[in-house]
Design an enzyme around this catalytic site. Structure first.
Site, PDB file in Angstrom:
ATOM      1  N   SER A 101     -52.102  -5.178  21.288  1.00 46.33           N
ATOM      2  CA  SER A 101     -53.424  -4.549  21.336  1.00 46.33           C
ATOM      3  C   SER A 101     -53.385  -3.181  22.005  1.00 46.33           C
ATOM      4  CB  SER A 101     -54.409  -5.490  22.036  1.00 46.33           C
ATOM      5  OG  SER A 101     -55.697  -4.927  22.065  1.00 46.33           O
ATOM      6  N   ASP A 244     -58.463   1.136  19.547  1.00 44.81           N
ATOM      7  CA  ASP A 244     -57.328   0.711  20.372  1.00 44.81           C
ATOM      8  C   ASP A 244     -56.125   0.494  19.438  1.00 44.81           C
ATOM      9  OD1 ASP A 244     -58.335  -1.663  19.209  1.00 44.81           O
ATOM     10  OD2 ASP A 244     -57.443  -2.873  20.803  1.00 44.81           O
ATOM     11  N   ASP A 246     -54.481  -1.985  18.029  1.00 44.77           N
ATOM     12  CA  ASP A 246     -54.506  -2.851  16.840  1.00 44.77           C
ATOM     13  C   ASP A 246     -55.847  -2.795  16.123  1.00 44.77           C
ATOM     14  OD1 ASP A 246     -55.852  -4.313  18.806  1.00 44.77           O
ATOM     15  OD2 ASP A 246     -55.194  -6.242  18.006  1.00 44.77           O
ATOM     16  N   ASP A 248     -58.915  -3.622  16.596  1.00 45.69           N
ATOM     17  CA  ASP A 248     -59.991  -4.621  16.542  1.00 45.69           C
ATOM     18  C   ASP A 248     -61.203  -4.094  17.308  1.00 45.69           C
ATOM     19  OD1 ASP A 248     -58.755  -4.909  18.995  1.00 45.69           O
ATOM     20  OD2 ASP A 248     -58.744  -7.104  18.959  1.00 45.69           O
TER      21      ASP A 248
HETATM   22 MG    MG Z   1     -57.165  -4.844  20.422  1.00 50.69          MG
END
Ligand code: MG
Length: 452
Positions: A101, A244, A246, A248
């Site tokens: 992440s 961020d 990744d 999400d």
């Molecule tokens: Mg993330």
């Protein structure tokens, strides 16, 4: 071995996290892949990753482990975590994503995704931990070893899914000027691609995949987004978007270069996307602005412990369609029950197009609360400190859903230990910025005092 023996935990609040070749070795990663595949006992598993340098190594190891159990692998390559989750949901298959992440570039991680696209429930992670611990792997005979394939069109299908929930034609009609900072992470292709489908004029920052995150820290906080903020201040843009590592999560910068707190974008999306009678879910750490807009709409607000998987699970259980966190994590149940940065960006642009308003005007129309967030390094265990905090707040109204929330008429303070680091997070929230700072300071001083 005794059945009561405590099995060491592998998965934390957001999957397995560690340093490649230190705790995340090839052997360990392969065993985790094999343990997950043995437990899932399914014909095929999707594997994807973010842009981290160690992604190829760990992904290859996980893939080998899966194949050795007799399960096929479809490799989705580098993509946002929610794009993998969408693929799993649409195809009804399990997934494993290699990502850490927003953590620093030296970290990586392994996270399991359920067939409905949600993060795997804790009880099922425990089953994988048991297979790993007792080494109860499925070992395929040579003729049954899994096969490997690559998927194509995954990101394009994901973006089509996102855009099916907004009025893309109306957004196209606005010809929005957008600056996007993908932070060298997994959204380097997907979000610029979505913006081009939406007919935006696009300026990209850090849209080259770089697993060392050379350009900026991967956490989308204002101090890490100075280039985007300066670009917004000096250029002619309608909105700035940052993700961020990744993707999400998404955060926004207004047309004047002001960072929009994740709590405010969550409130804005809730105000426009939740419908009367529907439930909304958010952790106790988001501001009372959400309570205000929910009571205006006629929605019931459910508060949970902090953590996106908890919010998602609660949303599914309560049949809620809108939820999220104050860090830019938006969960839109009509699309899928996980945080989705592209979905959050599409929803915000949809509002701008529908209302014909600037993002700063839309933000001005939501209740204005200040949240001051700090963290205090823990020198002792939280369990040793907590009794002193409880004693200190005796006689005041509290909520112990997660940590200790002290509720005053003019605002609240929240003191909660992090699940992943030796720190205590301290929040102060009020409509009055000074009061929010005072509440925050009171408890930062208290924790520091207890530890000194
Ligand atoms: Mg993330």
């Amino acid at each position: 071995m005794s059945p009561d023996e405590e099995i060491p935990r592998l998965f934390g609040t957001n999957g397995i996290r560690g340093i490649p070749n230190d705790d995340l070795t090839v052997e360990f990663s392969s065993d985790v892949g094999k343990a997950a595949a043995s437990y899932f006992d399914s014909p095929i598993i999707a594997v994807g990753r973010d842009t981290r340098v160690s992604g190829d190594m760990i992904s290859s190891a996980v893939v080998s482990g899966i194949l050795s159990s007799g399960t096929d692998v479809v490799d989705l390559g580098v993509l946002p975590t929610p794009a993998l989750q969408y693929y799993c949901k649409v195809n009804g298959i399990y997934g494993i994503v290699i990502t850490a992440s927003h953590n620093p570039p030296q970290f990586n991680g392994i996270k399991c995704v359920d067939k409905d696209g949600t993060e795997l429930e804790r009880s099922r992670e425990e089953e994988i931990e048991k297979v790993y611990h007792y080494r109860e792997f499925k070992n395929a005979a040579w003729e049954n070893i899994g096969t490997y394939s690559r998927a194509s069109g995954v990101i394009e299908n994901y973006i089509s899914g996102v855009l099916s929930h907004v009025d893309a034609d109306s957004i196209r009609g606005k010809k929005l000027k957008v600056a996007v900072d993908t932070g060298n992470g997994a959204s380097y292709f997907s979000t610029p691609y979505m913006l081009s489908v939406l007919g935006c004029s696009i300026t990209t920052l850090n849209a080259n995949p770089d697993g060392k995150f050379t350009s900026r820290n991967s956490e989308p906080k204002p101090e890490n987004l100075t280039n985007l903020i300066n670009l917004m201040k000096t250029g002619d843009f309608d909105i700035g978007i940052a993700h961020d590592g990744d993707a999400d999560r998404a955060v926004f910068i207004d047309e004047n270069g002001n960072f929009i707190d994740g709590d405010k974008s969550l409130t804005l999306i809730t105000k426009r996307a939740a419908r009367p009678g529907e439930k909304v879910v958010t952790p106790i750490s988001s501001s009372d602005a959400i309570d205000e807009v929910c009571s205006e709409i006629g929605s019931e607000l459910i508060r949970t412990k902090v953590g996106a998987p908890i919010v998602s699970r609660t949303m599914i259980r309560e049949k809620a369609l809108v939820g999220g966190e104050e860090n830019g994590g938006i969960i839109y149940g009509r699309h899928q029950y996980c945080r989705d940065g592209a979905m959050a960006a599409a929803l915000v642009m949809d509002l701008m197009a529908k209302e014909g308003k600037k993002i700063s005007d839309l933000i001005r129309e939501i209740p204005d609360y200040t949240i001051v967030r700090s963290q205090v390094h823990l020198k002792k265990k939280w369990e040793e400190i907590m009794p002193s905090v409880s004693k200190y707040v005796q006689g005041r109204k509290t909520d112990e859903t997660d940590g200790i929330k002290v509720i005053e008429e003019y605002g609240w303070a929240l003191i909660r230990p992090s699940g992943t680091e030796p720190i205590v997070r301290v929040y102060g929230q009020s409509k009055d910025g000074k009061k929010a700072r005072e509440l925050n300071r009171e408890f930062v001083d208290l924790i520091e005092g207890i530890q000194s």
